[in-house]
Write a protein that holds these residues in place. Sequence first.
Motif, PDB file in Angstrom:
ATOM      1  N   ASN A 155       0.838  -1.207   0.000  1.00 18.01           N
ATOM      2  CA  ASN A 155       0.000   0.000   0.000  1.00 18.01           C
ATOM      3  C   ASN A 155       0.870   1.253   0.000  1.00 18.01           C
ATOM      4  O   ASN A 155       0.563   2.232   0.670  1.00 18.01           O
ATOM      5  N   SER A 156       1.960   1.196  -0.772  1.00 22.36           N
ATOM      6  CA  SER A 156       2.946   2.279  -0.735  1.00 22.36           C
ATOM      7  C   SER A 156       2.445   3.576  -1.340  1.00 22.36           C
ATOM      8  O   SER A 156       3.077   4.617  -1.207  1.00 22.36           O
ATOM      9  N   ASP A 157       1.279   3.530  -2.035  1.00 23.74           N
ATOM     10  CA  ASP A 157       0.716   4.757  -2.582  1.00 23.74           C
ATOM     11  C   ASP A 157      -0.183   5.472  -1.579  1.00 23.74           C
ATOM     12  O   ASP A 157      -0.633   6.592  -1.823  1.00 23.74           O
ATOM     13  N   LYS A 158      -0.458   4.814  -0.459  1.00 24.37           N
ATOM     14  CA  LYS A 158      -1.321   5.408   0.570  1.00 24.37           C
ATOM     15  C   LYS A 158      -0.471   5.933   1.717  1.00 24.37           C
ATOM     16  O   LYS A 158       0.595   5.400   2.022  1.00 24.37           O
TER      17      LYS A 158
ATOM     18  N   ASN B  61       2.856   4.946 -10.186  1.00 23.29           N
ATOM     19  CA  ASN B  61       1.719   4.658 -11.069  1.00 23.29           C
ATOM     20  C   ASN B  61       0.526   5.560 -10.761  1.00 23.29           C
ATOM     21  O   ASN B  61      -0.207   5.973 -11.665  1.00 23.29           O
ATOM     22  N   LYS B  62       0.345   5.857  -9.486  1.00 19.69           N
ATOM     23  CA  LYS B  62      -0.741   6.762  -9.095  1.00 19.69           C
ATOM     24  C   LYS B  62      -0.511   8.154  -9.681  1.00 19.69           C
ATOM     25  O   LYS B  62      -1.452   8.808 -10.169  1.00 19.69           O
TER      26      LYS B  62
ATOM     27  N   ARG C 262       5.197  16.003  -4.966  1.00 16.78           N
ATOM     28  CA  ARG C 262       4.122  15.958  -3.974  1.00 16.78           C
ATOM     29  C   ARG C 262       3.018  16.956  -4.297  1.00 16.78           C
ATOM     30  O   ARG C 262       1.838  16.715  -3.988  1.00 16.78           O
TER      31      ARG C 262
ATOM     32  N   ASN D 179      10.251   6.776 -11.888  1.00 13.97           N
ATOM     33  CA  ASN D 179      11.028   5.869 -11.045  1.00 13.97           C
ATOM     34  C   ASN D 179      12.501   6.242 -11.058  1.00 13.97           C
ATOM     35  O   ASN D 179      13.153   6.327 -10.011  1.00 13.97           O
TER      36      ASN D 179
ATOM     37  N   ASP E 286       6.709   1.663  -6.881  1.00 13.21           N
ATOM     38  CA  ASP E 286       5.825   1.213  -7.957  1.00 13.21           C
ATOM     39  C   ASP E 286       4.433   1.847  -7.887  1.00 13.21           C
ATOM     40  O   ASP E 286       3.972   2.490  -8.834  1.00 13.21           O
ATOM     41  N   LYS E 287       3.769   1.706  -6.761  1.00 13.54           N
ATOM     42  CA  LYS E 287       2.386   2.189  -6.667  1.00 13.54           C
ATOM     43  C   LYS E 287       2.266   3.709  -6.611  1.00 13.54           C
ATOM     44  O   LYS E 287       1.411   4.285  -7.298  1.00 13.54           O
ATOM     45  N   PRO E 288       3.093   4.419  -5.801  1.00 16.10           N
ATOM     46  CA  PRO E 288       2.956   5.879  -5.834  1.00 16.10           C
ATOM     47  C   PRO E 288       3.279   6.486  -7.193  1.00 16.10           C
ATOM     48  O   PRO E 288       2.659   7.462  -7.606  1.00 16.10           O
TER      49      PRO E 288
ATOM     50  N   ASP F 222       4.233   8.244   2.230  1.00 20.89           N
ATOM     51  CA  ASP F 222       4.050   7.178   1.250  1.00 20.89           C
ATOM     52  C   ASP F 222       5.441   6.687   0.840  1.00 20.89           C
ATOM     53  O   ASP F 222       6.438   7.010   1.496  1.00 20.89           O
TER      54      ASP F 222
END
Length: 528
Positions: free
Chosen positions: A60-63, A503-504, A283, A349, A499-501, A85
Motif C-alpha cells: 500500500n505504498s501509494d497510501k 503509477n498513481k 508531492r 522511477n 511502484d504504486k505511488p 508514502d
Amino acid sequence: MDFFRQHILSIVAFWPLAGMFVLLLMNKENKALIRWWANLVVFSGFLVSLPLWFWFDVNNSDKMQFVEKHAWIVTLGADFHVGIDGISLLLIMLTTFLGPLAMLSSWTAIENRTKEYYAFMLMLQTGMLGVFISLDFFMFYVFWEVMLVPMYFLIGVWGGPRRLYAAIKFFLYTLVGSVLLLLGILALYFAFPTLAMQNPELAAQFPDTTHTFNILAFQAMAKYLSHDFQWWVFLAFFVGFAIKVPMFPFHTWLPDAHVEAPTAGSVILAGVLLKMGTYGFLRFSLPILPWATVYFVPLMSTLAIIAIVYGALVAMMQPDMKKLVAYSSVSHMGFVMLGMFALNPNGLNGSIIQQINHGISTGALFLIVGIIYERRHTREIAQFGGLSTVMPVYATIFLIMTMSSIGLPLLNGFIGEFTIMMGALQHNIWWAVTGGAGIVLGAAYMLWLYQRTMFGKNDNPANQNLLDLNARELATLVPLIIVAFWIGLYPAPFFKILDKPVNKLVETISPDYFKGEAPKAASAGETR
C-alpha cells in the motif's frame, strides 16, 4: 511499543530538536562532550527511523501510512498532520542516513563556536525531516522556512572566505522562491471552500472542512481546478521549487553556497536540501496541478536539458575540486527533472531513485574533497597529483565514488541514469540523445579530476607525507559505498516501494484523468 508506532514520525522528526535543547544546556567549553552528544543524537535518530523501513506496508505504498493528526491552529484550519508514502519514505531514510555521516565529518573540522555549530546541525535535521512528513501545507511551509535559518548560519559563520556573500545569496534566492510558494499555497487555501460547495463529491470526502491546508484535500480537488488557476499556481510553485533544485537559470546560488559551506553543510545541501525542490514537484505540482504539469512539459524539459549540458561543461572548466562537484550537481539534478517530466513510470522511477543516488554519490564526493582540504587547506586541482601513492585507501574510495557518480554498471548511478534514459526515450528521442551527451560529459570531467589528483608524479613536497584515511573518516565513507553497491546490485526493494505511488502519479496526469469532462472552474473565470 504501540505508542512508539503511532507517533513514530513525530519522534523521528523531533528527536534531533530534543537533542538540541539538551545540547544548549551544556558548557560551551566542554567541546568533547558537545561533539559526542550531537553525534550520539543524530546516530540514534537514524536507529529510531529504521523501523519505518521494516514496518512500511509496500503493498500500500501509494497510501499515506503512520498518519497522525491533531488540531493545531483551528482558526486557520491548520493541523499537525503527518504521514508518508513510498516517495517520502526513501527521502526520510536518506536524511537520517546522511545526517550522522555529515555530523561525524565535522569532528576535527569545527573548533570555533562548536556548541552553536552542532545546535544548528540538529535544528537543520528536524527542519528537513519535517518537510518530508508534512501532510498540512501550513506545517510544510513552516518547516520549509525553518530549515533556511540553520543553513544560513552554517554557511555564514563556519564557511570559507566569501561565506557572507554566499550565505546572503542563498538566503535571498530561497526567500524569493518561498514568497511565491506561499502565494500558491494561499490560492489553493481560498479556492477550496468554493469548490467544496460546488462539488458534493469533494465536500463528502472532507465534510468537516471549510478552509484547510490539508494536502490530501488539495490533491482531491485537482480535477475541479480551472486551467487558468492551475497555470498561475504552477508558475508560483515552479519558482519556489526550481530555486531549491536548483534548475537553470536559478542555479547560481548553488556553487557559491557549496564552495563556502563547511564540508558537512555541503553534504547536507547536496544530499538532502536540493531534494526538497524535486519533492515539491512530486508531492504538489504533479498531483495537484495535472493539466498545468502537462502544459509546461516543453519548458521543464528544455530547462532540464540545458542544466545537464551546461552544468557538465562548466564543471569541466573548474580549477577547484569542490566547485567542480558543485556544478556536477546542477547537471545531475537536470537528469532528475528530465526523468520526472517524462511523465511515465520509467522516468518517474528513475528520477526518484536518482535523487537517492545523487545524495549518496555527491555526498561522498564532498566528504572526499573535505578530507583532502583538512590536510592541505587547498582544493586547487593543480596543487595535487600522484596522491594514490601516499593515500591508497583514499584513492580507492575516491575511484569507487567517481564510478558511482558517472553511472558505472553495478553501482547506484547506473540504475538511476538507465531508468531515466528509458523514460526519456519513451517520451522523446532527442531527450535521450541529449541526456546521453550529458552522461559522456559527466564521465569526462570526473575522470579528468581523478586522473589529475590521484595519478601522475607526486612531486609537490606538501603532498608527499599526507596521512591516509583514519578510522573516523572511513566510518563516514564506507556506509556510502555499501549503499552504492546495494542499489547498483539489488535495486528491487526501492522500485517496489515506488511502484504504486509512481503509477498513481502517472494516472493523475494522464489524458484520461478528466474522463473527457472539462474541469470545473475554481472561480468565475473560464477554463483555459
